[in-house]
Design an enzyme around this catalytic site. Sequence first.
Site, PDB file in Angstrom:
ATOM      1  CE  LYS A  73      -4.347  -1.340   2.463  1.00 20.21           C
ATOM      2  NZ  LYS A  73      -4.659  -1.948   1.297  1.00 20.21           N
ATOM      3  CG  ASP A 107      -3.331  -2.961  -2.236  1.00 17.99           C
ATOM      4  OD1 ASP A 107      -3.175  -3.763  -2.927  1.00 17.99           O
ATOM      5  OD2 ASP A 107      -3.473  -3.169  -1.090  1.00 17.99           O
ATOM      6  CG  MET A 108      -5.484   3.600  -6.631  1.00 16.57           C
ATOM      7  SD  MET A 108      -3.911   4.549  -6.700  1.00 16.57           S
ATOM      8  CE  MET A 108      -3.757   4.281  -8.633  1.00 16.57           C
ATOM      9  CD  GLN A 137      -8.891   3.629  -6.157  1.00 18.20           C
ATOM     10  OE1 GLN A 137      -8.669   4.718  -6.551  1.00 18.20           O
ATOM     11  NE2 GLN A 137      -8.935   3.486  -4.928  1.00 18.20           N
ATOM     12  NE  ARG A 158      -5.293  -5.930  -7.095  1.00 18.56           N
ATOM     13  CZ  ARG A 158      -4.404  -5.764  -6.071  1.00 18.56           C
ATOM     14  NH1 ARG A 158      -4.722  -4.647  -5.506  1.00 18.56           N
ATOM     15  NH2 ARG A 158      -3.203  -6.250  -5.700  1.00 18.56           N
ATOM     16  N   GLY A 162     -13.389  -0.019  -6.141  1.00 19.30           N
ATOM     17  CA  GLY A 162     -13.017   1.140  -5.458  1.00 19.30           C
ATOM     18  C   GLY A 162     -13.611   1.148  -3.999  1.00 19.30           C
ATOM     19  CE  LYS A 175     -23.633  -2.046  -3.607  1.00 22.33           C
ATOM     20  NZ  LYS A 175     -22.485  -2.892  -3.940  1.00 22.33           N
ATOM     21  CG  HIS A 202     -15.327 -10.540  -3.763  1.00 24.87           C
ATOM     22  ND1 HIS A 202     -15.053  -9.225  -2.966  1.00 24.87           N
ATOM     23  CD2 HIS A 202     -14.244 -11.102  -3.218  1.00 24.87           C
ATOM     24  CE1 HIS A 202     -14.235  -9.013  -2.278  1.00 24.87           C
ATOM     25  NE2 HIS A 202     -13.355 -10.430  -2.501  1.00 24.87           N
ATOM     26  NE  ARG A 260     -10.267  -0.881   6.365  1.00 19.54           N
ATOM     27  CZ  ARG A 260      -9.226  -0.944   5.877  1.00 19.54           C
ATOM     28  NH1 ARG A 260      -8.909  -1.662   4.570  1.00 19.54           N
ATOM     29  NH2 ARG A 260      -8.085  -0.887   6.502  1.00 19.54           N
TER      30      ARG A 260
HETATM   31  P1  FAD Z   1     -19.597  -5.727  -4.658  1.00 20.47           P
HETATM   32  O1  FAD Z   1     -20.115  -4.655  -5.717  1.00 20.47           O
HETATM   33  O2  FAD Z   1     -19.363  -5.210  -3.075  1.00 20.47           O
HETATM   34  O3  FAD Z   1     -20.700  -6.750  -4.522  1.00 20.47           O
HETATM   35  C1  FAD Z   1     -21.100  -7.341  -5.835  1.00 20.47           C
HETATM   36  C2  FAD Z   1     -21.617  -8.621  -5.663  1.00 20.47           C
HETATM   37  O4  FAD Z   1     -20.289  -9.509  -5.469  1.00 20.47           O
HETATM   38  C3  FAD Z   1     -22.647  -8.942  -4.476  1.00 20.47           C
HETATM   39  O5  FAD Z   1     -23.873  -8.637  -5.076  1.00 20.47           O
HETATM   40  C4  FAD Z   1     -22.127 -10.522  -4.200  1.00 20.47           C
HETATM   41  O6  FAD Z   1     -22.933 -11.351  -5.099  1.00 20.47           O
HETATM   42  C5  FAD Z   1     -20.873 -10.677  -4.329  1.00 20.47           C
HETATM   43  N1  FAD Z   1     -20.064 -10.269  -3.011  1.00 20.47           N
HETATM   44  C6  FAD Z   1     -19.293  -9.466  -2.708  1.00 20.47           C
HETATM   45  N2  FAD Z   1     -18.707  -9.324  -1.380  1.00 20.47           N
HETATM   46  C7  FAD Z   1     -19.200 -10.707  -1.112  1.00 20.47           C
HETATM   47  C8  FAD Z   1     -19.002 -11.359   0.071  1.00 20.47           C
HETATM   48  N3  FAD Z   1     -18.426 -10.978   1.102  1.00 20.47           N
HETATM   49  N4  FAD Z   1     -19.615 -12.769   0.372  1.00 20.47           N
HETATM   50  C9  FAD Z   1     -20.194 -13.218  -0.837  1.00 20.47           C
HETATM   51  N5  FAD Z   1     -20.652 -12.509  -1.915  1.00 20.47           N
HETATM   52  C10 FAD Z   1     -19.843 -11.085  -2.245  1.00 20.47           C
HETATM   53  N6  FAD Z   1     -10.139  -1.443  -3.395  1.00 20.47           N
HETATM   54  C11 FAD Z   1      -9.382  -0.030  -3.604  1.00 20.47           C
HETATM   55  O7  FAD Z   1      -9.888   0.789  -3.665  1.00 20.47           O
HETATM   56  N7  FAD Z   1      -8.038  -0.489  -3.889  1.00 20.47           N
HETATM   57  C12 FAD Z   1      -7.518  -1.357  -3.883  1.00 20.47           C
HETATM   58  O8  FAD Z   1      -6.263  -1.560  -4.063  1.00 20.47           O
HETATM   59  C13 FAD Z   1      -8.219  -2.800  -3.675  1.00 20.47           C
HETATM   60  N8  FAD Z   1      -7.653  -3.974  -4.037  1.00 20.47           N
HETATM   61  C14 FAD Z   1      -8.391  -5.120  -3.865  1.00 20.47           C
HETATM   62  C15 FAD Z   1      -7.749  -6.475  -4.359  1.00 20.47           C
HETATM   63  C16 FAD Z   1      -8.590  -7.435  -4.257  1.00 20.47           C
HETATM   64  C17 FAD Z   1      -8.134  -8.687  -4.621  1.00 20.47           C
HETATM   65  C18 FAD Z   1     -10.061  -7.110  -4.168  1.00 20.47           C
HETATM   66  C19 FAD Z   1     -10.958  -8.407  -4.270  1.00 20.47           C
HETATM   67  C20 FAD Z   1     -10.390  -5.832  -3.825  1.00 20.47           C
HETATM   68  C21 FAD Z   1      -9.809  -4.816  -3.732  1.00 20.47           C
HETATM   69  N9  FAD Z   1     -10.398  -3.806  -3.646  1.00 20.47           N
HETATM   70  C22 FAD Z   1      -9.589  -2.517  -3.570  1.00 20.47           C
HETATM   71  C23 FAD Z   1     -11.533  -3.557  -2.858  1.00 20.47           C
HETATM   72  C24 FAD Z   1     -12.622  -3.198  -4.263  1.00 20.47           C
HETATM   73  O9  FAD Z   1     -12.785  -1.859  -4.619  1.00 20.47           O
HETATM   74  C25 FAD Z   1     -14.123  -3.330  -3.619  1.00 20.47           C
HETATM   75  O10 FAD Z   1     -14.520  -2.240  -2.605  1.00 20.47           O
HETATM   76  C26 FAD Z   1     -14.692  -4.652  -3.118  1.00 20.47           C
HETATM   77  O11 FAD Z   1     -13.920  -5.720  -4.124  1.00 20.47           O
HETATM   78  C27 FAD Z   1     -16.086  -4.749  -3.190  1.00 20.47           C
HETATM   79  O12 FAD Z   1     -16.463  -4.946  -4.673  1.00 20.47           O
HETATM   80  P2  FAD Z   1     -16.764  -6.184  -5.315  1.00 20.47           P
HETATM   81  O13 FAD Z   1     -16.472  -6.001  -6.723  1.00 20.47           O
HETATM   82  O14 FAD Z   1     -16.052  -7.363  -4.804  1.00 20.47           O
HETATM   83  O15 FAD Z   1     -18.497  -6.558  -5.058  1.00 20.47           O
END
Ligand code: FAD
Length: 279
Positions: A73, A107-108, A137, A158, A162, A175, A202, A260
């Site tokens: 980070k 990371d960002m 992001q 990646r 965000g 969203k 995810h 968090r």
């Molecule tokens: P969301 O929009 O939160 O969810 C969409 C769908 O995904 C949900 O409806 C559900 O079906 C599924 N889902 C999401 N979470 C879960 C859960 N806990 N259990 C089951 N299903 C779930 N952000 C940064 O700002 N900077 C970074 O450097 C950074 N690095 C990251 C690295 C990795 C490997 C990952 C996975 C995330 C990172 N993030 C980072 C966080 C990212 O920006 C999002 O805040 C976070 O991943 C949530 O968004 P999402 O795309 O996973 O899905």
Amino acid sequence: MIPPIASRFVAGETPATAFDHVRQYNEDGVKVILNLLGEHYADRENADADADAYVSLVRDIGNTDLDACVSVKPSQLGIDIGADVFRENFRRIVEAGDEHDVFVWCDMEDHETTDITLDAFEELAREFDGGVGQCVQANLRRTREDLERIVDVPGKIRLVKGAYDEPNDIAYTDKASVNEAYREDLEYLFKERDDGIAVGSHDPKMISFASELHAEYGADYEVQLLMGVREDEQRRLASEGVETWQYAPYGDKWFSYFYRRVRERKENVLFALRAIAGV
Ligand code: FAD
């Protein structure tokens, strides 16, 4: 010691526990990105100490046959103290990665760090011929332009949605708009790159969209998910031949990270409560 409820999200406190974790997930074909927990240092001493720890970690990974890399980070490496502190520490880790053949992600963080972070990525990724990856992001309105700037830089990119609460004038805050931007950015990456695309999400919709884009444009990609989140899906993807990386934090600063994870999703709260109640 990390209590069992937190150990779903954190791979222990030491490199040794983190390596045990990597070994276990590698057996299922899931590769692991290790992140030493720590951020927003105001003292150079702390930033340098974490950079030293990463240099050792990278060397130790290089001396194993584990499928692992690291993600750092900017604020852990001193960006809040000064851009030069961050750049020097980042460079030391990338040099170690180059020497030991270990990939280094960055990371960002919040939008005030975007320019400095992208500049450092571009410089190091070009100099070290692709041993570096950068997170971007989709929620930031500027990201499409940033992608146009870095799309030809060697290394990996990646794409995440965000994680930071940003003001409306610089970020999409609903969203639906973030999801739309994510899809557009991802498609742009698949159109313009042959490889080095990481889907950091995810979201099942984004993961299957990446698979469709791969079929259409042929570019290689990987999927990255956090430790403790959709782990069955991580194993399933890996078993189907999709390159799958789990981002696994470790270290003694685990509490705020765990907190968090619990706050951001009600399933995680229920999981924690069930663990406390023993059901
Ligand atoms: P969301 O929009 O939160 O969810 C969409 C769908 O995904 C949900 O409806 C559900 O079906 C599924 N889902 C999401 N979470 C879960 C859960 N806990 N259990 C089951 N299903 C779930 N952000 C940064 O700002 N900077 C970074 O450097 C950074 N690095 C990251 C690295 C990795 C490997 C990952 C996975 C995330 C990172 N993030 C980072 C966080 C990212 O920006 C999002 O805040 C976070 O991943 C949530 O968004 P999402 O795309 O996973 O899905």
